[in-house]
Design an enzyme around this catalytic site. Structure first.
Site, PDB file in Angstrom:
ATOM      1  N   ASN A   1     -13.250  -3.862   2.380  1.00  0.00           N
ATOM      2  CA  ASN A   1     -14.052  -2.572   2.294  1.00  0.00           C
ATOM      3  C   ASN A   1     -14.938  -2.170   1.500  1.00  0.00           C
ATOM      4  O   ASN A   1     -14.723  -3.038  -0.220  1.00  0.00           O
ATOM      5  CB  ASN A   1     -13.418  -1.067   2.371  1.00  0.00           C
TER       6      ASN A   1
ATOM      7  N   HIS B   1      -7.478  -6.488   2.905  1.00  0.00           N
ATOM      8  CA  HIS B   1      -5.634  -5.408   3.103  1.00  0.00           C
ATOM      9  C   HIS B   1      -5.170  -6.527   4.139  1.00  0.00           C
ATOM     10  O   HIS B   1      -6.728  -7.047   4.482  1.00  0.00           O
ATOM     11  CB  HIS B   1      -6.586  -4.318   3.808  1.00  0.00           C
TER      12      HIS B   1
ATOM     13  N   HIS C   1     -10.473  -5.147  -3.398  1.00  0.00           N
ATOM     14  CA  HIS C   1      -8.725  -5.896  -2.975  1.00  0.00           C
ATOM     15  C   HIS C   1      -9.357  -6.188  -1.141  1.00  0.00           C
ATOM     16  O   HIS C   1      -9.850  -5.579  -1.187  1.00  0.00           O
ATOM     17  CB  HIS C   1      -7.778  -4.287  -2.447  1.00  0.00           C
TER      18      HIS C   1
ATOM     19  N   GLN D   1     -14.613   2.453   2.067  1.00  0.00           N
ATOM     20  CA  GLN D   1     -13.928   1.985  -0.233  1.00  0.00           C
ATOM     21  C   GLN D   1     -13.656   2.901  -0.958  1.00  0.00           C
ATOM     22  O   GLN D   1     -14.388   4.010  -0.875  1.00  0.00           O
ATOM     23  CB  GLN D   1     -14.831   0.849  -1.100  1.00  0.00           C
TER      24      GLN D   1
ATOM     25  N   ASP E   1       0.572  -1.231  -0.091  1.00  0.00           N
ATOM     26  CA  ASP E   1      -0.032  -0.360  -0.274  1.00  0.00           C
ATOM     27  C   ASP E   1       0.817   1.504  -0.260  1.00  0.00           C
ATOM     28  O   ASP E   1       1.910   1.353   0.824  1.00  0.00           O
ATOM     29  CB  ASP E   1      -0.190   0.038   1.191  1.00  0.00           C
TER      30      ASP E   1
HETATM   31  P1  AMP Z   1      -9.704   1.034   0.582  1.00  0.00           P
HETATM   32  O1  AMP Z   1     -10.051   2.125   1.507  1.00  0.00           O
HETATM   33  O2  AMP Z   1      -9.999  -0.036   0.983  1.00  0.00           O
HETATM   34  O3  AMP Z   1     -10.818   0.991  -1.139  1.00  0.00           O
HETATM   35  O4  AMP Z   1      -8.599   0.853  -0.291  1.00  0.00           O
HETATM   36  C1  AMP Z   1      -7.378   1.686  -0.734  1.00  0.00           C
HETATM   37  C2  AMP Z   1      -6.126   1.256  -0.419  1.00  0.00           C
HETATM   38  O5  AMP Z   1      -5.400   1.937  -1.762  1.00  0.00           O
HETATM   39  C3  AMP Z   1      -5.824   3.345  -0.173  1.00  0.00           C
HETATM   40  O6  AMP Z   1      -5.075   2.015   1.334  1.00  0.00           O
HETATM   41  C4  AMP Z   1      -4.788   3.416  -0.149  1.00  0.00           C
HETATM   42  O7  AMP Z   1      -3.269   3.866   0.420  1.00  0.00           O
HETATM   43  C5  AMP Z   1      -4.024   2.533  -1.145  1.00  0.00           C
HETATM   44  N1  AMP Z   1      -4.086   2.905  -2.865  1.00  0.00           N
HETATM   45  C6  AMP Z   1      -4.543   3.700  -3.394  1.00  0.00           C
HETATM   46  N2  AMP Z   1      -3.264   3.895  -4.167  1.00  0.00           N
HETATM   47  C7  AMP Z   1      -2.462   2.958  -4.734  1.00  0.00           C
HETATM   48  C8  AMP Z   1      -1.582   2.757  -5.513  1.00  0.00           C
HETATM   49  N3  AMP Z   1      -1.640   3.327  -6.721  1.00  0.00           N
HETATM   50  N4  AMP Z   1      -0.784   2.252  -4.742  1.00  0.00           N
HETATM   51  C9  AMP Z   1      -0.771   0.922  -3.656  1.00  0.00           C
HETATM   52  N5  AMP Z   1      -1.575   1.377  -2.898  1.00  0.00           N
HETATM   53  C10 AMP Z   1      -2.458   2.021  -3.179  1.00  0.00           C
END
Ligand code: AMP
Ligand code: ZN
Length: 137
Positions: free
Chosen positions: A87, A102, A100, A94, A31
């Site tokens: 999420n 975590h 995805h 989300q 992440d």
């Molecule tokens: P969610 O809030 O469950 O949708 O999680 C999205 C996650 O993606 C967050 O923890 C972000 O920090 C992560 N994220 C967003 N863009 C990227 C990226 N380009 N590379 C790695 N992680 C990312």
């Protein structure tokens, strides 16, 4: 592949990412804004918006991979615990609308707080909810 989906682009290698594992179906990346050291995301290469869209076969493979990555995080980073979080929908946190999972390694004193309020519920309410949801399965 969905246009303008950042995780589709990462899965296709169109955007660079810190990839720790990859096969035909999944990418596992660190992440970019980690909650803790080793916070990673398991991303199916096929686009699914959320858990409601995900098919059972992909879900099974994904969780099997999660067990493997969890053991690797524990062995490599010596974390004290690990949270698995997923999420769905804005209200649930989300922010990227490509399914995805975590994996968040936990360390003593890491300051991460994943608690929620615990409400009282009557037996009647529980029974009503149980019947309603059971019917929908
Ligand atoms: P969610 O809030 O469950 O949708 O999680 C999205 C996650 O993606 C967050 O923890 C972000 O920090 C992560 N994220 C967003 N863009 C990227 C990226 N380009 N590379 C790695 N992680 C990312
Ligand atoms: Zn996507």
């Amino acid at each position: 592949m969905k246009e303008d989906c950042i995780f589709c682009k990462i899965a296709k290698g169109k955007i660079p990412s810190a990839t720790i594992y990859e096969d035909n179906h999944f990418a596992v990346i660190l992440d970019v804004n980690p909650a803790t050291k080793g916070h990673c995301l398991i991303i199916p290469k096929e686009h699914f918006d959320n858990i409601y869209d995900l098919d059972g076969e992909t879900a099974g493979k994904l969780f099997s991979l999660a067990t493997c990555i969890a053991r690797a995080l524990k062995d490599a980073l010596k974390c004290d615990g690990l949270n698995v979080i997923q999420n769905n929908g804005e209200i649930a946190g989300q922010t990227v609308n490509h399914f995805h999972l975590h994996l968040i390694p936990r360390y003593e004193g890491d300051g991460v707080d994943l608690t929620w309020p615990q409400h009282e519920v009557s037996q009647d309410e529980l029974e009503e909810i149980r019947k309603t949801v059971k019917k929908a399965i």
